[in-house]
Design a protein around this motif. Structure first.
Motif, PDB file in Angstrom:
ATOM      1  N   GLY A   1       0.816  -1.345  -0.139  1.00  0.00           N
ATOM      2  CA  GLY A   1       0.033  -0.092  -0.064  1.00  0.00           C
ATOM      3  C   GLY A   1       0.902   1.151  -0.025  1.00  0.00           C
ATOM      4  N   GLY A   2       0.233   2.236   0.163  1.00  0.00           N
ATOM      5  CA  GLY A   2       0.907   3.718  -0.116  1.00  0.00           C
ATOM      6  C   GLY A   2      -0.004   4.633  -0.689  1.00  0.00           C
ATOM      7  N   GLY A   3       0.237   5.187  -1.827  1.00  0.00           N
ATOM      8  CA  GLY A   3      -0.688   5.829  -2.656  1.00  0.00           C
ATOM      9  C   GLY A   3      -1.999   5.038  -3.088  1.00  0.00           C
ATOM     10  N   PRO A   4      -1.613   4.020  -3.829  1.00  0.00           N
ATOM     11  CA  PRO A   4      -2.711   3.055  -4.008  1.00  0.00           C
ATOM     12  C   PRO A   4      -3.303   2.369  -2.646  1.00  0.00           C
ATOM     13  CG  PRO A   4      -0.760   2.609  -5.434  1.00  0.00           C
ATOM     14  CD  PRO A   4      -0.270   3.730  -4.264  1.00  0.00           C
ATOM     15  N   ALA A   5      -4.491   1.783  -2.976  1.00  0.00           N
ATOM     16  CA  ALA A   5      -4.985   1.016  -1.646  1.00  0.00           C
ATOM     17  C   ALA A   5      -4.246  -0.029  -1.214  1.00  0.00           C
ATOM     18  CB  ALA A   5      -6.562   0.776  -2.055  1.00  0.00           C
ATOM     19  N   LEU A   6      -4.364  -0.116   0.098  1.00  0.00           N
ATOM     20  CA  LEU A   6      -3.839  -1.447   0.808  1.00  0.00           C
ATOM     21  C   LEU A   6      -4.490  -2.577   0.142  1.00  0.00           C
ATOM     22  CD1 LEU A   6      -1.693  -2.117   3.002  1.00  0.00           C
ATOM     23  CD2 LEU A   6      -3.829  -2.590   4.512  1.00  0.00           C
ATOM     24  N   THR A   7      -3.558  -3.383  -0.610  1.00  0.00           N
ATOM     25  CA  THR A   7      -4.202  -4.608  -1.254  1.00  0.00           C
ATOM     26  C   THR A   7      -3.496  -5.893  -1.084  1.00  0.00           C
ATOM     27  OG1 THR A   7      -4.709  -3.059  -2.905  1.00  0.00           O
ATOM     28  CG2 THR A   7      -4.844  -5.285  -3.610  1.00  0.00           C
ATOM     29  N   LEU A   8      -4.237  -6.853  -1.160  1.00  0.00           N
ATOM     30  CA  LEU A   8      -3.660  -8.303  -0.927  1.00  0.00           C
ATOM     31  C   LEU A   8      -3.365  -8.949  -2.356  1.00  0.00           C
ATOM     32  CD1 LEU A   8      -2.623 -10.835   0.927  1.00  0.00           C
ATOM     33  CD2 LEU A   8      -4.975 -11.484   0.769  1.00  0.00           C
ATOM     34  N   TRP A   9      -2.322  -9.199  -2.846  1.00  0.00           N
ATOM     35  CA  TRP A   9      -1.908 -10.051  -3.904  1.00  0.00           C
ATOM     36  C   TRP A   9      -1.562 -11.376  -4.088  1.00  0.00           C
ATOM     37  CZ3 TRP A   9      -1.732  -7.011  -8.725  1.00  0.00           C
ATOM     38  CH2 TRP A   9      -1.777  -5.429  -8.316  1.00  0.00           C
ATOM     39  N   HIS A  10      -2.024 -12.197  -5.080  1.00  0.00           N
ATOM     40  CA  HIS A  10      -1.477 -13.468  -5.334  1.00  0.00           C
ATOM     41  C   HIS A  10      -0.123 -13.337  -6.301  1.00  0.00           C
ATOM     42  CE1 HIS A  10      -1.375 -17.425  -7.227  1.00  0.00           C
ATOM     43  NE2 HIS A  10      -1.227 -17.793  -5.773  1.00  0.00           N
ATOM     44  N   LEU A  11       0.951 -13.578  -5.886  1.00  0.00           N
ATOM     45  CA  LEU A  11       2.197 -13.368  -6.704  1.00  0.00           C
ATOM     46  C   LEU A  11       2.261 -13.884  -7.740  1.00  0.00           C
ATOM     47  CD1 LEU A  11       4.732 -12.741  -3.682  1.00  0.00           C
ATOM     48  CD2 LEU A  11       3.891 -11.040  -5.329  1.00  0.00           C
ATOM     49  N   ARG A  12       1.976 -15.238  -7.936  1.00  0.00           N
ATOM     50  CA  ARG A  12       2.150 -16.188  -9.079  1.00  0.00           C
ATOM     51  C   ARG A  12       1.222 -15.756 -10.084  1.00  0.00           C
ATOM     52  NH1 ARG A  12       2.539 -22.462  -7.206  1.00  0.00           N
ATOM     53  NH2 ARG A  12       4.422 -22.297  -5.767  1.00  0.00           N
ATOM     54  N   SER A  13       0.073 -14.992  -9.724  1.00  0.00           N
ATOM     55  CA  SER A  13      -0.629 -14.839 -10.896  1.00  0.00           C
ATOM     56  C   SER A  13      -0.762 -13.125 -11.283  1.00  0.00           C
ATOM     57  CB  SER A  13      -2.090 -15.185 -10.682  1.00  0.00           C
ATOM     58  OG  SER A  13      -2.732 -14.524  -9.608  1.00  0.00           O
ATOM     59  N   SER A  14      -0.178 -12.518 -10.481  1.00  0.00           N
ATOM     60  CA  SER A  14      -0.137 -11.035 -10.242  1.00  0.00           C
ATOM     61  C   SER A  14      -1.363 -10.405 -10.103  1.00  0.00           C
ATOM     62  CB  SER A  14       0.739 -10.381 -11.609  1.00  0.00           C
ATOM     63  OG  SER A  14       1.848 -10.992 -11.485  1.00  0.00           O
ATOM     64  N   THR A  15      -2.287 -11.140  -9.283  1.00  0.00           N
ATOM     65  CA  THR A  15      -3.623 -10.773  -9.199  1.00  0.00           C
ATOM     66  C   THR A  15      -3.785 -10.099  -7.964  1.00  0.00           C
ATOM     67  OG1 THR A  15      -4.284 -12.533 -10.774  1.00  0.00           O
ATOM     68  CG2 THR A  15      -6.036 -11.651  -9.393  1.00  0.00           C
ATOM     69  N   PRO A  16      -4.667  -8.865  -7.936  1.00  0.00           N
ATOM     70  CA  PRO A  16      -5.168  -8.442  -6.709  1.00  0.00           C
ATOM     71  C   PRO A  16      -6.478  -9.179  -6.076  1.00  0.00           C
ATOM     72  CG  PRO A  16      -5.512  -6.891  -8.451  1.00  0.00           C
ATOM     73  CD  PRO A  16      -5.054  -7.899  -8.959  1.00  0.00           C
ATOM     74  N   THR A  17      -6.259  -9.782  -4.968  1.00  0.00           N
ATOM     75  CA  THR A  17      -7.548 -10.574  -4.471  1.00  0.00           C
ATOM     76  C   THR A  17      -8.248  -9.935  -3.390  1.00  0.00           C
ATOM     77  OG1 THR A  17      -6.008 -11.493  -3.025  1.00  0.00           O
ATOM     78  CG2 THR A  17      -6.135 -12.719  -4.917  1.00  0.00           C
ATOM     79  N   THR A  18      -7.672  -8.927  -2.590  1.00  0.00           N
ATOM     80  CA  THR A  18      -8.567  -8.176  -1.793  1.00  0.00           C
ATOM     81  C   THR A  18      -7.996  -6.971  -1.510  1.00  0.00           C
ATOM     82  OG1 THR A  18      -8.686 -10.257  -0.491  1.00  0.00           O
ATOM     83  CG2 THR A  18      -9.224  -8.057   0.812  1.00  0.00           C
ATOM     84  N   VAL A  19      -9.116  -5.892  -1.765  1.00  0.00           N
ATOM     85  CA  VAL A  19      -8.729  -4.207  -1.589  1.00  0.00           C
ATOM     86  C   VAL A  19      -9.100  -3.912  -0.347  1.00  0.00           C
ATOM     87  CG1 VAL A  19      -8.824  -2.151  -2.524  1.00  0.00           C
ATOM     88  CG2 VAL A  19      -8.479  -3.897  -4.185  1.00  0.00           C
ATOM     89  N   PHE A  20      -8.354  -3.604   0.858  1.00  0.00           N
ATOM     90  CA  PHE A  20      -8.931  -3.108   1.894  1.00  0.00           C
ATOM     91  C   PHE A  20      -9.559  -1.793   1.920  1.00  0.00           C
ATOM     92  CE2 PHE A  20      -5.493  -6.404   2.535  1.00  0.00           C
ATOM     93  CZ  PHE A  20      -6.163  -7.259   3.015  1.00  0.00           C
ATOM     94  N   PRO A  21     -10.662  -1.548   2.545  1.00  0.00           N
ATOM     95  CA  PRO A  21     -11.234  -0.360   2.523  1.00  0.00           C
ATOM     96  C   PRO A  21     -10.632   0.674   3.426  1.00  0.00           C
ATOM     97  CG  PRO A  21     -12.632  -1.954   3.874  1.00  0.00           C
ATOM     98  CD  PRO A  21     -11.380  -2.506   3.131  1.00  0.00           C
ATOM     99  N   MET A  22      -9.407   1.173   3.429  1.00  0.00           N
ATOM    100  CA  MET A  22      -8.823   2.185   4.288  1.00  0.00           C
ATOM    101  C   MET A  22      -8.381   3.309   3.301  1.00  0.00           C
ATOM    102  SD  MET A  22      -7.384   3.219   6.978  1.00  0.00           S
ATOM    103  CE  MET A  22      -7.634   1.938   7.909  1.00  0.00           C
TER     104      MET A  22
END
Length: 341
Positions: free
Chosen positions: A236-257
């Motif tokens: 996170g930082g400027g973009p939203a705090l996000t959980l990613w699956h690295l192998r697929s380079s996929t954002p799976t959860t965007v945290f509402p902060m």
């Protein structure tokens, strides 16, 4: 603001100076001793304070127990990052990293053991080093910051063995994938880059701000914090705090902060984050906010989990940032007390 009081300052002026210094203090970095009983904190004046966690957590603790047992001048500028090996405390500031023996620090003998400066492009370049990362299997240290490179140092010889180039702007944070010799880096250019330490090459790039669900153009593209757990990454930082699956380079959860986050870590089945605002945030991996626990600082820059098996009685979370206080959480539900620089 000056970092040292001129000689022969009257006592009253000295007290005023120290009060102003505490008022404008920022604690950038923390590191737990290898025995787990002490905490080092580094501030914007180049000072490192050592606190006794065991004394502060004792049933007989007094207010004096929450003050440093020793404070020393470590750098001319801010202490941006610190890590501990089994014997040493390593600290980084403007352009260089220094080593201190924990055994000598605790005897109040705070003489630096060595200092090293990475090979910069020019002799006039003094970039900030604000991220340190130990690679135990290689007995090496990775440092990064203002020169947009990751430098690897052999801790046995003290020599710099390689520089990893790819970022186009300031690097803010590093994280190690422990099961494989890979390191993640995040920076002002908005990219999280994955490096293979065997080949010293970049093997994956995730430009977080280009993903619509994460992008927040009004906050910028910078990556200010990241952590990894095997095939998963949170950043996170400027973009939203996000959980990613690295192998697929996929954002799976965007945290509402809404507020930009400056530190994040995996803890058991939770993600802990902190940044603008007083609270340490506890997230479920699904994105649900489990709790927000307020602290004493108006903004937080670092979290430290003391999980040293040698000192289970000192198992705490500490949080620090824009004040002279380090908040201590004996469980994740509330702030137990604060240490004071």
């Amino acid at each position: 603001m000056e970092r040292a009081v001129p000689p022969a300052v009257p006592l009253g002026q000295m007290e005023v100076f120290q009060a102003l210094q505490r008022l404008h203090m920022t604690i950038f970095s923390q590191s737990v001793s290898p025995c787990g009983k002490f905490l080092a904190a580094g501030n914007n004046y180049g000072q490192i304070a050592i606190f006794s966690l065991s004394a502060a957590l004792s049933s007989e603790a007094k207010e004096e127990s929450k003050k440093p047992i020793v404070t020393f001048q470590a750098h001319d500028g801010p202490v941006y990052s610190m890590v501990s090996t089994d014997r040493h405390l390593l600290s980084a500031g403007d352009g260089e990293v220094k080593a201190w023996l924990w055994a000598e620090i605790l005897k109040k003998g705070c003489k630096e053991l060595w200092r090293r400066q990475p090979p910069y492009r020019t002799s006039l370049e003094v970039p900030e080093i604000n991220a340190l990362l130990l690679v135990p299997k290689e007995n090496s240290l990775i440092l990064a910051g203002g020169d947009c490179q990751l430098h690897t140092m052999d801790l046995e010889t003290g020599t710099f063995t390689r520089a990893l180039r790819g970022h186009t702007d300031y690097i803010h944070c590093l994280a190690l994938r422990e099961r494989s010799p890979e390191v993640l880096s995040g920076g002002e250019d908005g990219a999280v880059r994955l490096w293979d330490l065997r080949t010293a090459r970049e093997v994956q790039t995730i430009e977080v701000y280009k993903h619509e669900e994460c992008s927040r153009p009004h906050n910028g593209r910078w990556i200010g914090c990241l952590a990894t757990d095997s095939d998963w990454m949170v950043c996170g930082g400027g973009p939203a705090l996000t959980l990613w699956h690295l192998r697929s380079s996929t954002p799976t959860t965007v945290f509402p902060m809404r507020a930009p986050q400056k530190h994040v870590t995996f803890y058991q089945d939770l993600i802990l984050s902190a940044g603008q605002g007083r609270c340490v945030n506890q997230w479920q991996l699904s994105g649900e906010l489990k709790a927000q626990v307020p602290g004493s600082s108006p903004g937080l820059l670092s979290l430290s989990l003391n999980q040293q098996p040698a000192a289970p009685e000192c198992k705490v979370l500490t949080a620090a940032g824009n004040s002279c206080r380090v908040d201590v959480f004996t469980n994740l539900g509330y702030r137990a007390f604060s240490l004071s620089f």
